[in-house]
Design a protein around this motif. Structure first.
Motif, PDB file in Angstrom:
ATOM      1  N   ILE A   1     -16.388  32.236 -49.769  1.00  0.00           N
ATOM      2  CA  ILE A   1     -15.684  33.758 -49.804  1.00  0.00           C
ATOM      3  C   ILE A   1     -15.077  33.643 -48.250  1.00  0.00           C
ATOM      4  N   VAL A   2     -14.180  33.649 -47.431  1.00  0.00           N
ATOM      5  CA  VAL A   2     -14.118  34.240 -46.613  1.00  0.00           C
ATOM      6  C   VAL A   2     -13.626  35.486 -45.558  1.00  0.00           C
ATOM      7  N   GLN A   3     -14.057  36.628 -44.756  1.00  0.00           N
ATOM      8  CA  GLN A   3     -14.441  37.952 -44.605  1.00  0.00           C
ATOM      9  C   GLN A   3     -13.492  37.763 -43.312  1.00  0.00           C
ATOM     10  N   THR A   4     -12.367  38.207 -42.125  1.00  0.00           N
ATOM     11  CA  THR A   4     -12.239  38.582 -41.384  1.00  0.00           C
ATOM     12  C   THR A   4     -11.034  39.955 -41.170  1.00  0.00           C
ATOM     13  N   PRO A   5     -11.350  40.276 -40.195  1.00  0.00           N
ATOM     14  CA  PRO A   5     -11.851  41.303 -39.611  1.00  0.00           C
ATOM     15  C   PRO A   5     -10.854  42.130 -41.066  1.00  0.00           C
ATOM     16  N   GLY A   6     -10.565  43.568 -41.731  1.00  0.00           N
ATOM     17  CA  GLY A   6      -9.142  43.891 -42.884  1.00  0.00           C
ATOM     18  C   GLY A   6      -9.755  42.975 -43.954  1.00  0.00           C
TER      19      GLY A   6
END
Length: 75
Positions: free
Chosen positions: A42-47
């Motif tokens: 899972i990758v999370q970047t702003p928004g």
């Protein structure tokens, strides 16, 4: 094989893997990039949150930047 030689060889392998990861990203090589990420990635970047398949689809598109460089790499 002595510990120093093993450590040197291991470091060289890790450095190459790090370069391959970076190059796969820069080249939009989703197939090679998939070798580096787990099935539950899972990758999370702003928004934005993407699972593995979504991120690989994203990586396959032309990258919005050129000349991605690694700086101050410590392995």
């Amino acid at each position: 094989m002595n510990d120093t030689k093993q450590s040197t060889e291991d470091l060289a392998i890790l450095e190459q893997l790090n370069l391959d990861y970076n190059n796969a990203d820069q080249a939009s090589d989703a197939k090679r990039f998939s070798d580096f990420v787990a099935d539950d990635f899972i990758v999370q970047t702003p928004g934005v949150t993407r699972n593995r398949d979504e991120y690989l689809e994203y990586i396959a598109k032309p990258r919005p930047f050129k000349d991605l460089a690694l700086r101050e790499v410590k392995i």
